[in-house]
Scaffold this motif. Structure first.
Motif, PDB file in Angstrom:
ATOM      1  N   ASN A 149       0.853  -1.186   0.000  1.00 25.94           N
ATOM      2  CA  ASN A 149       0.000   0.000   0.000  1.00 25.94           C
ATOM      3  C   ASN A 149       0.892   1.240   0.000  1.00 25.94           C
ATOM      4  N   SER A 150       0.781   2.043  -1.047  1.00 28.48           N
ATOM      5  CA  SER A 150       1.636   3.223  -1.189  1.00 28.48           C
ATOM      6  C   SER A 150       0.984   4.494  -0.673  1.00 28.48           C
ATOM      7  N   GLN A 151      -0.230   4.394  -0.140  1.00 31.46           N
ATOM      8  CA  GLN A 151      -0.966   5.602   0.230  1.00 31.46           C
ATOM      9  C   GLN A 151      -0.374   6.331   1.425  1.00 31.46           C
ATOM     10  N   ARG A 152       0.023   5.564   2.461  1.00 35.92           N
ATOM     11  CA  ARG A 152       0.488   6.190   3.702  1.00 35.92           C
ATOM     12  C   ARG A 152       2.015   6.280   3.746  1.00 35.92           C
ATOM     13  N   SER A 153       2.508   7.325   4.396  1.00 35.48           N
ATOM     14  CA  SER A 153       3.939   7.433   4.666  1.00 35.48           C
ATOM     15  C   SER A 153       4.297   6.500   5.822  1.00 35.48           C
ATOM     16  N   ARG A 154       5.593   6.299   6.047  1.00 34.22           N
ATOM     17  CA  ARG A 154       6.021   5.465   7.173  1.00 34.22           C
ATOM     18  C   ARG A 154       5.498   6.028   8.495  1.00 34.22           C
ATOM     19  N   ARG A 155       5.533   7.332   8.645  1.00 40.73           N
ATOM     20  CA  ARG A 155       5.063   7.948   9.892  1.00 40.73           C
ATOM     21  C   ARG A 155       3.585   7.673  10.116  1.00 40.73           C
ATOM     22  N   ASP A 156       2.796   7.765   9.055  1.00 41.03           N
ATOM     23  CA  ASP A 156       1.362   7.509   9.173  1.00 41.03           C
ATOM     24  C   ASP A 156       1.089   6.054   9.560  1.00 41.03           C
ATOM     25  N   ILE A 157       1.868   5.133   8.975  1.00 43.64           N
ATOM     26  CA  ILE A 157       1.691   3.713   9.288  1.00 43.64           C
ATOM     27  C   ILE A 157       2.049   3.441  10.745  1.00 43.64           C
ATOM     28  N   VAL A 158       3.139   4.057  11.212  1.00 49.15           N
ATOM     29  CA  VAL A 158       3.540   3.907  12.619  1.00 49.15           C
ATOM     30  C   VAL A 158       2.424   4.371  13.545  1.00 49.15           C
ATOM     31  N   MET A 159       1.801   5.492  13.218  1.00 50.02           N
ATOM     32  CA  MET A 159       0.723   6.006  14.062  1.00 50.02           C
ATOM     33  C   MET A 159      -0.478   5.065  14.055  1.00 50.02           C
ATOM     34  N   LYS A 160      -0.825   4.522  12.890  1.00 49.81           N
ATOM     35  CA  LYS A 160      -1.940   3.582  12.824  1.00 49.81           C
ATOM     36  C   LYS A 160      -1.667   2.368  13.701  1.00 49.81           C
ATOM     37  N   LEU A 161      -0.452   1.841  13.646  1.00 47.44           N
ATOM     38  CA  LEU A 161      -0.109   0.674  14.455  1.00 47.44           C
ATOM     39  C   LEU A 161      -0.128   1.000  15.943  1.00 47.44           C
ATOM     40  N   ARG A 162       0.373   2.179  16.302  1.00 46.52           N
ATOM     41  CA  ARG A 162       0.375   2.556  17.718  1.00 46.52           C
ATOM     42  C   ARG A 162      -1.042   2.687  18.259  1.00 46.52           C
ATOM     43  N   GLN A 163      -1.948   3.162  17.445  1.00 41.69           N
ATOM     44  CA  GLN A 163      -3.337   3.266  17.874  1.00 41.69           C
ATOM     45  C   GLN A 163      -3.967   1.893  18.100  1.00 41.69           C
ATOM     46  N   MET A 164      -3.347   0.856  17.522  1.00 47.28           N
ATOM     47  CA  MET A 164      -3.806  -0.509  17.730  1.00 47.28           C
ATOM     48  C   MET A 164      -3.041  -1.206  18.853  1.00 47.28           C
ATOM     49  N   GLY A 165      -2.088  -0.482  19.453  1.00 52.88           N
ATOM     50  CA  GLY A 165      -1.324  -1.065  20.553  1.00 52.88           C
ATOM     51  C   GLY A 165      -0.015  -1.699  20.158  1.00 52.88           C
ATOM     52  N   ILE A 166       0.454  -1.447  18.931  1.00 49.86           N
ATOM     53  CA  ILE A 166       1.726  -1.982  18.469  1.00 49.86           C
ATOM     54  C   ILE A 166       2.708  -0.817  18.346  1.00 49.86           C
ATOM     55  N   ASN A 167       3.703  -0.780  19.219  1.00 50.55           N
ATOM     56  CA  ASN A 167       4.630   0.343  19.290  1.00 50.55           C
ATOM     57  C   ASN A 167       5.924   0.027  18.553  1.00 50.55           C
ATOM     58  N   VAL A 168       5.987   0.462  17.314  1.00 52.34           N
ATOM     59  CA  VAL A 168       7.178   0.279  16.499  1.00 52.34           C
ATOM     60  C   VAL A 168       7.615   1.643  15.974  1.00 52.34           C
ATOM     61  N   GLY A 169       8.808   1.690  15.370  1.00 51.84           N
ATOM     62  CA  GLY A 169       9.319   2.932  14.809  1.00 51.84           C
ATOM     63  C   GLY A 169       9.303   2.899  13.296  1.00 51.84           C
ATOM     64  N   GLU A 170       9.637   4.024  12.691  1.00 52.10           N
ATOM     65  CA  GLU A 170       9.662   4.113  11.234  1.00 52.10           C
ATOM     66  C   GLU A 170      10.658   3.130  10.625  1.00 52.10           C
ATOM     67  N   LYS A 171      11.709   2.789  11.373  1.00 53.26           N
ATOM     68  CA  LYS A 171      12.710   1.855  10.848  1.00 53.26           C
ATOM     69  C   LYS A 171      12.129   0.471  10.599  1.00 53.26           C
ATOM     70  N   HIS A 172      10.947   0.197  11.174  1.00 54.04           N
ATOM     71  CA  HIS A 172      10.315  -1.103  10.997  1.00 54.04           C
ATOM     72  C   HIS A 172       9.355  -1.148   9.814  1.00 54.04           C
ATOM     73  N   ILE A 173       9.264  -0.064   9.050  1.00 55.87           N
ATOM     74  CA  ILE A 173       8.292   0.027   7.961  1.00 55.87           C
ATOM     75  C   ILE A 173       9.015   0.096   6.628  1.00 55.87           C
ATOM     76  N   PHE A 174       8.597  -0.732   5.675  1.00 54.89           N
ATOM     77  CA  PHE A 174       9.136  -0.679   4.313  1.00 54.89           C
ATOM     78  C   PHE A 174       7.967  -0.810   3.345  1.00 54.89           C
ATOM     79  N   THR A 175       7.741   0.237   2.546  1.00 57.83           N
ATOM     80  CA  THR A 175       6.577   0.270   1.655  1.00 57.83           C
ATOM     81  C   THR A 175       6.995   0.145   0.198  1.00 57.83           C
ATOM     82  N   CYS A 176       6.013  -0.208  -0.642  1.00 57.96           N
ATOM     83  CA  CYS A 176       6.290  -0.269  -2.073  1.00 57.96           C
ATOM     84  C   CYS A 176       6.602   1.115  -2.632  1.00 57.96           C
ATOM     85  N   ALA A 177       6.084   2.175  -1.994  1.00 58.16           N
ATOM     86  CA  ALA A 177       6.430   3.536  -2.418  1.00 58.16           C
ATOM     87  C   ALA A 177       7.913   3.801  -2.192  1.00 58.16           C
TER      88      ALA A 177
END
Length: 267
Positions: free
Chosen positions: A42-70
């Motif tokens: 999914n190329s829609q969200r930036s790494r920061r946006d994905i991190v925030m979505k995960l944190r709202q679900m209770g998963i606390n990770v950083g941008e270094k843990h995200i790799f997108t097709c974008a």
């Protein structure tokens, strides 16, 4: 011990709902310093946006843990033509990745027409993109997924938009998302792992598992998303393991002895 490339939708969550046990699985990875990346088409969200979505679900990770097709797309284009230009049919996650890799977004004579997921494109944009491609711009797809699951059903994906442009121009797009070896290899290198140390966990045979198999990674199919157990016979390749969800995986002691796992039917 292995490192993990982990798909998101259908593996960690469905839409906005966390899949039971996914938070504990990620917690185990973090507590024991096991290398992992979330790998998304999914190329829609930036790494920061994905991190925030995960944190709202209770998963606390950083941008270094995200790799997108974008990210994979932008890095590839920067290697091919540094400081290039792109006309973008897509959202902020894609434009942000392109900007971070030295690309300018233009609406005339681009080097590339780059297509990602979006709900905001118009026919006028597709018409402009068509003429740019016919005028020599190269057609790039962040992925070729034909559709995307949503809370309200299914919407056309990046691959559907790309198919329209391919038909209109007689040009085949070059895709960088899963199962592209370019994205799969870049993610592994991001973790500093060798192929035989890498496990791909996903819910989709034609992207996650195919990509892992082609790269020589171990593969785990979870049945919490898009693939049912009775569909496995349709494919010429098979995952190393099939489990109900990531809750069934102990990342510290994962074994690829299939007899230790129960193949669960999707009911």
């Amino acid at each position: 011990m292995y490192g993990y490339l982990i798909d998101m939708d259908g593996v960690i969550y469905r839409g906005t709902e966390l899949i039971e046990g996914a938070d504990n699985f990620i917690k185990t990875l973090l507590e024991h310093d096991i290398p992992f990346l979330f790998l998304t088409n999914n190329s829609q969200r930036s790494r920061r946006d994905i991190v925030m979505k995960l944190r709202q679900m209770g998963i606390n990770v950083g941008e270094k843990h995200i790799f997108t097709c974008a990210m994979a797309t932008a890095r590839f284009l920067a290697e091919q033509k540094a400081g290039g230009t792109a006309y973008v049919v897509g959202d902020s996650g894609l434009t942000t990745a392109l900007h971070r890799n030295g690309y300018s977004i233009v609406d005339k004579k681009p080097d590339y027409v780059v297509v990602g997921e979006t709900r905001t494109f118009s026919f006028e944009m597709l018409e402009a993109a068509t003429n740019m491609i016919l005028d020599g711009a190269k057609l790039i797809a962040t992925n070729l997924d034909p559709n995307c699951p949503t809370q309200s059903g299914t919407r056309p994906g990046c691959g559907a938009i790309v198919a329209l442009l391919e038909e209109a121009t007689g040009t085949k797009a070059f895709s960088l998302g899963k199962p592209s070896p370019i994205m799969m290899r870049a993610a592994r290198k991001e973790l500093g792992l060798s192929s035989n140390e890498t496990v791909m966990i996903g819910d989709t045979m034609s992207t996650d598992i195919m990509g892992g198999v082609q790269m020589g990674y171990r593969t785990i199919l979870v049945l919490s998303g898009g693939t049912r157990c009775d569909e496995l016979g349709d494919y010429a390749f098979q995952p190393d393991l099939v489990v109900g969800s990531v809750a069934d995986i102990n990342p510290r002691e994962v074994s690829f002895n299939i007899e230790e796992y129960t193949l669960l039917s999707a009911s």
